[in-house]
Scaffold this motif. Sequence first.
Motif, PDB file in Angstrom:
ATOM      1  N   ARG A 249     -15.852  62.828  59.465  1.00  0.00           N
ATOM      2  CA  ARG A 249     -15.221  64.109  59.803  1.00  0.00           C
ATOM      3  C   ARG A 249     -16.105  65.304  59.450  1.00  0.00           C
ATOM      4  NH1 ARG A 249     -10.512  66.453  61.147  1.00  0.00           N
ATOM      5  NH2 ARG A 249      -9.897  68.382  60.107  1.00  0.00           N
ATOM      6  N   GLU A 250     -16.758  65.273  58.289  1.00  0.00           N
ATOM      7  CA  GLU A 250     -17.587  66.401  57.864  1.00  0.00           C
ATOM      8  C   GLU A 250     -18.728  66.656  58.845  1.00  0.00           C
ATOM      9  OE1 GLU A 250     -20.567  67.567  54.218  1.00  0.00           O
ATOM     10  OE2 GLU A 250     -18.901  66.206  53.800  1.00  0.00           O
ATOM     11  N   THR A 251     -19.393  65.597  59.273  1.00  0.00           N
ATOM     12  CA  THR A 251     -20.502  65.742  60.228  1.00  0.00           C
ATOM     13  C   THR A 251     -19.988  66.212  61.582  1.00  0.00           C
ATOM     14  OG1 THR A 251     -21.726  64.000  59.088  1.00  0.00           O
ATOM     15  CG2 THR A 251     -22.437  64.545  61.314  1.00  0.00           C
TER      16      THR A 251
ATOM     17  N   MET B   7     -17.331  67.998  62.195  1.00  0.00           N
ATOM     18  CA  MET B   7     -16.957  69.412  62.091  1.00  0.00           C
ATOM     19  C   MET B   7     -18.197  70.301  62.069  1.00  0.00           C
ATOM     20  SD  MET B   7     -13.777  69.483  62.381  1.00  0.00           S
ATOM     21  CE  MET B   7     -13.460  71.191  62.005  1.00  0.00           C
ATOM     22  N   ARG B   8     -19.273  69.848  61.413  1.00  0.00           N
ATOM     23  CA  ARG B   8     -20.516  70.623  61.386  1.00  0.00           C
ATOM     24  C   ARG B   8     -21.085  70.758  62.797  1.00  0.00           C
ATOM     25  NH1 ARG B   8     -23.447  67.983  57.466  1.00  0.00           N
ATOM     26  NH2 ARG B   8     -24.634  66.819  58.980  1.00  0.00           N
ATOM     27  N   ILE B   9     -21.018  69.675  63.575  1.00  0.00           N
ATOM     28  CA  ILE B   9     -21.510  69.713  64.960  1.00  0.00           C
ATOM     29  C   ILE B   9     -20.665  70.679  65.792  1.00  0.00           C
ATOM     30  CG2 ILE B   9     -21.704  68.355  67.089  1.00  0.00           C
ATOM     31  CD1 ILE B   9     -22.458  65.957  65.233  1.00  0.00           C
TER      32      ILE B   9
ATOM     33  N   HIS C 291     -18.871  73.189  64.772  1.00  0.00           N
ATOM     34  CA  HIS C 291     -19.130  74.560  64.316  1.00  0.00           C
ATOM     35  C   HIS C 291     -20.450  75.073  64.901  1.00  0.00           C
ATOM     36  CE1 HIS C 291     -19.244  78.084  61.762  1.00  0.00           C
ATOM     37  NE2 HIS C 291     -20.463  77.753  61.410  1.00  0.00           N
ATOM     38  N   CYS C 292     -21.466  74.221  64.914  1.00  0.00           N
ATOM     39  CA  CYS C 292     -22.776  74.599  65.450  1.00  0.00           C
ATOM     40  C   CYS C 292     -22.665  74.929  66.948  1.00  0.00           C
ATOM     41  CB  CYS C 292     -23.761  73.458  65.210  1.00  0.00           C
ATOM     42  SG  CYS C 292     -25.451  73.807  65.666  1.00  0.00           S
TER      43      CYS C 292
ATOM     44  N   ARG D  90     -20.802  78.270  67.314  1.00  0.00           N
ATOM     45  CA  ARG D  90     -21.674  79.392  66.951  1.00  0.00           C
ATOM     46  C   ARG D  90     -22.684  79.664  68.061  1.00  0.00           C
ATOM     47  NH1 ARG D  90     -23.883  77.734  62.093  1.00  0.00           N
ATOM     48  NH2 ARG D  90     -25.526  76.728  63.269  1.00  0.00           N
TER      49      ARG D  90
ATOM     50  N   CYS E 118     -28.417  70.509  65.376  1.00  0.00           N
ATOM     51  CA  CYS E 118     -27.472  70.985  64.365  1.00  0.00           C
ATOM     52  C   CYS E 118     -27.801  70.328  63.030  1.00  0.00           C
ATOM     53  CB  CYS E 118     -26.040  70.672  64.761  1.00  0.00           C
ATOM     54  SG  CYS E 118     -25.492  71.515  66.235  1.00  0.00           S
ATOM     55  N   GLY E 119     -28.887  70.703  62.419  1.00  0.00           N
ATOM     56  CA  GLY E 119     -29.255  70.131  61.127  1.00  0.00           C
ATOM     57  C   GLY E 119     -30.040  68.842  61.275  1.00  0.00           C
TER      58      GLY E 119
END
Length: 64
Positions: free
Chosen positions: A27-29, A31-33, A35-36, A39, A62-63
């Motif tokens: 889930r964390e990864t 959500m980061r994707i 969000h990226c 943005r 994305c990171g």
Amino acid sequence: MSQEAAPQRIAVIWSPEARADLRAIDRETAMRILHCVDRCLATRTGDVKKLKPPPTGFRLRCGD
């Protein structure tokens, strides 16, 4: 009186494979994707490259 041109709309079309991959990762990864991507759509900035044929479209880094 000058009028600024309205920014061109950008749509993200998720393939069924991409949707499945996003659901399969933690889930964390995911959500980061998301969000990226959000943005990038809002600010039109980010590490974006046009893909060469045969695949078409773009990739957004994305990171790591």
